[in-house]
Write a protein that holds these residues in place. Structure first.
Motif, PDB file in Angstrom:
ATOM      1  N   PRO A 259       0.675  -1.237   0.000  1.00  0.00           N
ATOM      2  CA  PRO A 259       0.047  -0.096   0.191  1.00  0.00           C
ATOM      3  C   PRO A 259       0.892   1.187  -0.150  1.00  0.00           C
ATOM      4  N   ILE A 260       1.900   1.397   0.791  1.00  0.00           N
ATOM      5  CA  ILE A 260       2.746   2.375   0.535  1.00  0.00           C
ATOM      6  C   ILE A 260       3.103   2.864  -0.842  1.00  0.00           C
ATOM      7  N   GLU A 261       3.628   1.795  -1.465  1.00  0.00           N
ATOM      8  CA  GLU A 261       4.229   2.021  -2.928  1.00  0.00           C
ATOM      9  C   GLU A 261       2.984   2.620  -3.653  1.00  0.00           C
ATOM     10  N   ARG A 262       1.812   1.914  -3.520  1.00  0.00           N
ATOM     11  CA  ARG A 262       0.633   2.183  -4.534  1.00  0.00           C
ATOM     12  C   ARG A 262       0.023   3.724  -4.289  1.00  0.00           C
ATOM     13  N   VAL A 263       0.104   3.955  -2.769  1.00  0.00           N
ATOM     14  CA  VAL A 263      -0.399   5.191  -2.374  1.00  0.00           C
ATOM     15  C   VAL A 263       0.513   6.445  -2.937  1.00  0.00           C
ATOM     16  N   SER A 264       2.112   6.140  -2.963  1.00  0.00           N
ATOM     17  CA  SER A 264       2.811   6.926  -3.446  1.00  0.00           C
ATOM     18  C   SER A 264       2.556   7.087  -5.051  1.00  0.00           C
ATOM     19  N   THR A 265       2.465   6.082  -5.608  1.00  0.00           N
ATOM     20  CA  THR A 265       2.151   6.231  -7.068  1.00  0.00           C
ATOM     21  C   THR A 265       0.825   6.877  -7.297  1.00  0.00           C
ATOM     22  N   GLU A 271      -3.994  11.498  -8.170  1.00  0.00           N
ATOM     23  CA  GLU A 271      -5.436  11.066  -7.704  1.00  0.00           C
ATOM     24  C   GLU A 271      -5.323  11.507  -6.024  1.00  0.00           C
ATOM     25  N   ARG A 272      -6.716  11.539  -5.851  1.00  0.00           N
ATOM     26  CA  ARG A 272      -7.103  11.987  -4.512  1.00  0.00           C
ATOM     27  C   ARG A 272      -7.353  10.457  -3.621  1.00  0.00           C
ATOM     28  N   VAL A 273      -6.750  10.076  -2.680  1.00  0.00           N
ATOM     29  CA  VAL A 273      -6.648   8.873  -1.955  1.00  0.00           C
ATOM     30  C   VAL A 273      -7.333   8.905  -0.504  1.00  0.00           C
ATOM     31  N   GLY A 274      -8.154   7.785  -0.152  1.00  0.00           N
ATOM     32  CA  GLY A 274      -8.526   7.449   1.165  1.00  0.00           C
ATOM     33  C   GLY A 274      -7.666   6.261   1.382  1.00  0.00           C
ATOM     34  N   SER A 287       4.827  10.236   6.613  1.00  0.00           N
ATOM     35  CA  SER A 287       5.159  10.987   5.543  1.00  0.00           C
ATOM     36  C   SER A 287       4.270  11.249   4.680  1.00  0.00           C
ATOM     37  N   LEU A 288       3.642  10.111   3.990  1.00  0.00           N
ATOM     38  CA  LEU A 288       2.484  10.154   3.045  1.00  0.00           C
ATOM     39  C   LEU A 288       1.240  10.951   3.644  1.00  0.00           C
ATOM     40  N   ALA A 289       0.948  10.607   4.627  1.00  0.00           N
ATOM     41  CA  ALA A 289      -0.257  11.218   5.387  1.00  0.00           C
ATOM     42  C   ALA A 289      -0.144  12.660   5.332  1.00  0.00           C
ATOM     43  N   GLY A 290       1.191  13.448   5.144  1.00  0.00           N
ATOM     44  CA  GLY A 290       1.124  14.822   5.091  1.00  0.00           C
ATOM     45  C   GLY A 290       0.598  15.602   3.930  1.00  0.00           C
ATOM     46  N   SER A 291       0.494  14.654   2.759  1.00  0.00           N
ATOM     47  CA  SER A 291      -0.055  15.130   1.654  1.00  0.00           C
ATOM     48  C   SER A 291      -1.373  15.563   1.508  1.00  0.00           C
ATOM     49  N   ARG A 292      -1.942  16.616   0.864  1.00  0.00           N
ATOM     50  CA  ARG A 292      -3.042  17.039   0.861  1.00  0.00           C
ATOM     51  C   ARG A 292      -4.079  16.198   0.255  1.00  0.00           C
ATOM     52  N   ASP A 293      -3.573  15.567  -0.661  1.00  0.00           N
ATOM     53  CA  ASP A 293      -4.516  14.653  -1.423  1.00  0.00           C
ATOM     54  C   ASP A 293      -4.682  13.195  -0.675  1.00  0.00           C
ATOM     55  N   VAL A 294      -4.151  12.947   0.280  1.00  0.00           N
ATOM     56  CA  VAL A 294      -4.544  11.677   1.024  1.00  0.00           C
ATOM     57  C   VAL A 294      -5.178  11.874   2.208  1.00  0.00           C
TER      58      VAL A 294
END
Ligand code: AMP
Ligand code: MG
Length: 354
Positions: A259-265, A271-274, A287-294
């Motif tokens: 999932p970490i790799e997939r969410v990064s991609t 894309e906007r991801v939940g 660190s990914l959770a810091g993105s506005r789009d997730v």
């Protein structure tokens, strides 16, 4: 035929009160009157909200199929107030059903037994067996008693959509297609009952659920089989209506191996991801959770806690205009089996086949 929007009637029943408050009694009476005249009432249970009709009334049950857009080949579970009512609907009452009912009812386990003539064909999709359950929810049982009717009740949502765990979810999915919603708060368990076949020598699980195989084996004192000769799928001839795609949110849902790799991609593609994950302490997740789009939704580490929040989380994310919902793959252990089953049916492609 369009009807006005159904009333949502609040029907609280404090845990320490033996009898419901008078307003709740009045709500139950109103629901019972609707059931008796062949109408449809959404009711809380400990698993998910059910869309209930008098199981002895063929026309009323036809209304359930219409409201849900449910294929006629998918049989319904009949809810009873007690073991005596269950027995009155069964042609035979196998020992396994007697034991499970005595030890685990009221509770989230449904027994499939030979049906009596009291059950119309439409309930069982023409089959010779009927699925019976006594729900662990006092409102549901009291309604059955007051209406003096067993209630056929599948989940109170349009066919194939995510099951409702609040009265509001029911309103969103079925709106003006039904007569009344009894609001008993959030469902404790959050996923559909375990269904077991009691018509053969060895009891078999047809649909995994909150009642685990170990719990069933402990009360039965004998081995309980998984669906379909222990394959990790619940698609069996004896369990009609277990379609491959089911329980799905509108937003495409994925359960990637990484999932970490997939969410990064996905984020890199704009894309906007939940993202439902139990690993919020992992620095890479943070660190990914810091993105506005997730939108990261922390999930419980235990299967019961996870189940109780799963559908409510999917309903909430479906309102957020996301491009994608990503869920960490659940552990491949027995206690996560019901969750894997539901997620496998909700995902855009089957679990483990990407
Ligand atoms: P739902 O009401 O949507 O939670 O689904 C009820 C499920 O119970 C069906 O999809 C079937 O898989 C199962 N079921 C109901 N009646 C029977 C039956 N007579 N025999 C086998 N499975 C059944
Ligand atoms: Mg359903």
């Amino acid at each position: 035929m369009r009807r006005p929007l159904p009333d949502i009637v609040r029907a609280p029943w404090p845990a320490d009160a033996a009898e419901p408050p008078s307003a709740t009694s009045a709500a139950i009476d109103r629901a019972a009157a609707i059931i008796r005249r062949g109408g449809l009432v959404a009711i809380p249970t400990e698993t998910v909200y059910g869309l209930a009709a008098n199981a002895r009334d063929e026309e009323a049950v036809a209304g359930i199929f219409r409201a849900k857009g449910r294929p006629a080949t998918n049989p319904l579970i009949v809810h009873v107030a007690d073991v005596a009512m269950a027995r009155s609907l069964a042609r035979e009452w196998p020992d396994a059903a007697a034991t499970v009912a005595a030890r685990l009812w009221p509770g989230p386990v449904t027994v499939v037994v030979p049906r009596s003539a009291a059950i119309p064909d439409i309930v069982t999709a023409g089959g010779d067996t009927v699925a019976l359950r006594c729900p662990d929810h006092r409102l549901a049982r009291r309604l059955i008693e007051v209406a003096d009717a067993p209630l056929a009740a599948p989940s109170a949502n349009r066919s194939e959509a995510v099951s409702p765990t609040t009265a509001h979810h029911v309103l969103e999915s079925l709106g003006n297609r039904i007569d009344l919603i009894l609001d008993g708060g959030s469902c404790l368990r959050g996923i559909e009952s375990t269904v077991i076949d009691c018509t053969t020598a060895a009891v078999r699980i047809l649909r995994p659920g909150p009642m685990s195989r170990q719990q069933l084996e402990a009360v039965l004192g004998s081995p309980v089989l998984w669906p379909d000769a222990d394959a990790d799928t619940t698609t069996t001839a004896r369990s009609p209506g277990q379609q491959q795609r089911h329980y799905a949110p509108r937003t495409p849902l994925e359960i990637p191996d990484d999932p970490i790799e997939r969410v990064s991609t996905l984020l890199a593609k704009g894309e906007r991801v939940g993202w439902l994950t139990s690993r919020v302490d992992d620095p890479r997740v943070r660190s990914l959770a810091g993105s506005r789009d997730v939108l990261v939704v922390p999930m419980p580490h235990d299967p019961d806690g996870f189940a109780s929040l799963l559908y409510a989380t999917l309903h909430a994310l479906d309102q957020r205009q996301l491009d994608r919902i990503v869920i960490d793959p659940p552990p491949v252990t027995e206690e996560w089996r019901a969750i894997r089953d539901r997620l496998g049916r909700a995902a855009v492609s089957p679990l483990g086949e990407r």
